[in-house]
Design an enzyme around this catalytic site. Structure first.
Site, mmCIF file in Angstrom:
data_model
loop_
_atom_site.group_PDB
_atom_site.id
_atom_site.type_symbol
_atom_site.label_atom_id
_atom_site.label_comp_id
_atom_site.label_asym_id
_atom_site.label_seq_id
_atom_site.Cartn_x
_atom_site.Cartn_y
_atom_site.Cartn_z
ATOM 1 C CG LEU A 137 -30.408 7.768 18.659
ATOM 2 C CD1 LEU A 137 -29.704 6.527 18.120
ATOM 3 C CD2 LEU A 137 -31.695 8.003 17.874
ATOM 4 C CE LYS A 159 -26.277 4.120 20.240
ATOM 5 N NZ LYS A 159 -24.940 4.679 20.128
ATOM 6 C CE1 TYR A 197 -3.950 2.235 0.749
ATOM 7 C CE2 TYR A 197 -2.234 3.499 1.867
ATOM 8 C CZ TYR A 197 -3.506 3.421 1.323
ATOM 9 O OH TYR A 197 -4.314 4.522 1.334
ATOM 10 C CB CYS A 222 16.403 -8.068 34.288
ATOM 11 S SG CYS A 222 15.883 -6.369 34.096
HETATM 12 O O1 I6G Z 1 -25.942 8.691 17.519
HETATM 13 C C1 I6G Z 1 -26.482 7.961 16.555
HETATM 14 C C2 I6G Z 1 -25.900 6.808 16.139
HETATM 15 C C3 I6G Z 1 -26.436 6.046 15.131
HETATM 16 C C4 I6G Z 1 -27.677 8.406 15.945
HETATM 17 C C5 I6G Z 1 -28.252 7.618 14.909
HETATM 18 C C6 I6G Z 1 -27.599 6.433 14.517
HETATM 19 O O2 I6G Z 1 -28.172 5.742 13.542
HETATM 20 C C7 I6G Z 1 -27.582 4.522 13.131
HETATM 21 N N1 I6G Z 1 -29.398 8.019 14.321
HETATM 22 C C8 I6G Z 1 -29.970 9.158 14.732
HETATM 23 C C9 I6G Z 1 -31.216 9.576 14.084
HETATM 24 C C10 I6G Z 1 -29.415 9.944 15.751
HETATM 25 N N2 I6G Z 1 -28.273 9.566 16.351
HETATM 26 C C11 I6G Z 1 -30.045 11.204 16.229
#
Ligand code: I6G
Length: 424
Positions: free
Chosen positions: A89, A121, A42, A419
């Site tokens: 969220l 997530k 690469y 050591c």
């Molecule tokens: O913090 C976040 C991580 C992943 C997110 C999110 C997310 O979607 C896969 N989606 C939203 C709509 C929000 N925060 C506000």
């Protein structure tokens, strides 16, 4: 000397070919986690491109990966106000809570069929990216959601993140603000820690800490050497409007623009199907190339999302469905110092053996004296040990309320345990 037009075309073609090959290898390495060439191969391709660019600076291509490494280190990051706040969220932790989330949505959308977009997530850091006429102009951390820090120089070093957007069909928008997460894939994290350990440098407790520490570097050359990756999850602004009607179509469009999105994302036509997808991903989690701590469930239809709106600082149309933590309580029986090849000392907690997510854990690295001090862990302490995915177990928490009176504090030894030479 002016380069003749035909020769110019040949040089540009060669540059474009190298850029394309390097982008493919970046994708294989960071997104697919399946490198097909060695690091040195690469580097050779990268240096071929750099040499061409040094000879013909007037022909440098806007999307070259060589421009992404910054020059001067910054003295601080500038604060930026988000044009569209970066929301957080809500969370659900079990099926009942997921059903309650779906019920709240159904009550607000009576007689409508609802599809759910299900995404990974990531255990990373949310950032926002601005593209003007397809060119990356700014990267900003989430910060408190209203204001973040300008980390443009560092995000430009992220290999799988497009610096220039292209589309086969249709035009690139005049303005596009993309939201997503920066993280360090597991393989890159293990290699980074092994390299740091071999050089006697501080190691990172987990991929998230490593990604956060890398993004916070004022010298973008340091960030450039860190194996970070960016995964897009949404669009905050698009001018002119993209005209798409679902979340899942937005993800496909983002992929067409050159962004990586999660290795897995599905559309489910019922909340029961969401539950099955969640259970399946929880099983597959150790095989994924990145750390995840749950799934994100979103109403797929963008109009329905608009109708649902927000409750305080969280969208009503999305939630994070967290995986159960794989943790167990045990006792620290001893703390030993291991000597690495370079002579670096690493503290290792010897634990009363305990099953964590089906694996017996009896040793766990404490990384360095700083980590011992941060956790305030002592011999005799009760500790929670945590395993996530297939990443090495770690001490998550010390329970001082269970500390025995004779718990022993640990300090750096004066002498090397192998050591006997003095510890520096
Ligand atoms: O913090 C976040 C991580 C992943 C997110 C999110 C997310 O979607 C896969 N989606 C939203 C709509 C929000 N925060 C506000």
């Amino acid at each position: 000397m002016v380069t003749p037009m035909t020769q110019q075309a040949e040089i540009v073609a060669k540059m474009r070919q190298l850029i394309q090959i390097l982008a493919q290898h970046n994708h294989a390495y960071y997104v697919m986690d399946q490198p097909c060439i060695s690091d040195s191969e690469y580097d050779q391709l990268f240096h071929q491109l750099k040499a061409l660019e040094a000879q013909y600076p007037e022909l440098i291509q806007a999307d070259t990966p060589t421009l992404k490494v910054g020059g001067q280190a910054l003295s601080k990051f500038e604060t930026v106000t988000h044009a569209v706040p970066m929301l957080s969220l809500g969370n659900v932790f079990n099926y009942d809570e997921l059903l309650a989330f779906a019920r709240r949505i159904e009550e607000r959308l009576p007689q409508q069929s609802i599809e759910y977009d299900v995404e990974l997530k990531f255990d990373g850091l949310a950032i926002s990216l601005w593209y003007e006429k397809g060119v990356l102009v700014r990267g900003v951390t989430r910060g408190d959601g209203e204001t973040g820090e300008d980390i443009t120089q560092n995000v430009k070093t992220i290999r799988n993140l497009p610096k220039v957007l292209t589309l086969q069909a249709g035009n690139v928008p005049d303005l596009l603000e993309v939201r997503g997460e920066v993280l360090m894939p597991k393989a890159g994290f293990e290699k980074l820690n092994a390299d740091h350990q071999a050089r006697g440098e501080k190691t990172f407790a987990n991929p998230r800490n490593a990604a956060a520490g890398s993004l916070r570097q004022l010298d973008s050359n340091i960030a450039a050497a860190r194996p970070l990756a960016f995964y897009a999850y949404g669009i905050a602004q698009c001018q002119p409007h993209h005209g798409l009607s679902t979340m899942s179509a937005s993800l496909i469009w983002l992929e067409q623009l050159g962004f990586a999105v999660g290795e897995r994302h599905f559309v489910c036509d019922s909340i029961e199907a969401v539950q099955s997808a969640y259970e399946q991903i929880n099983q597959e989690r150790p095989q994924l190339s990145v750390e995840i701590d749950g799934m994100v469930i979103k109403v797929n239809d963008l109009k329905q999302q608009q109708t649902l709106g927000f409750l305080s600082r969280e969208p009503r149309w999305a939630t994070a469905y967290k995986f159960p933590a794989v943790a167990a309580l045990t006792t620290v029986e001893n703390i030993d110092w291991q000597v690495g090849r370079t002579g670096a000392l690493t503290p290792v907690a010897r634990l009363h053996p305990v099953a964590v997510g089906g694996v017996t854990v009896s040793n766990v690295t404490l990384h360095n004296i700083g980590e011992i001090q941060r956790l305030d862990v002592r011999v005799g302490d009760r500790v929670s040990v945590y395993r996530s995915g297939d990443v090495i177990p770690k001490v998550e928490k010390v329970w001082p309320e269970f500390r025995p009176v004779d718990a022993q504090e640990v300090t750096l030894p004066n002498q090397c345990p192998v050591c006997a030479s003095p510890v520096v």
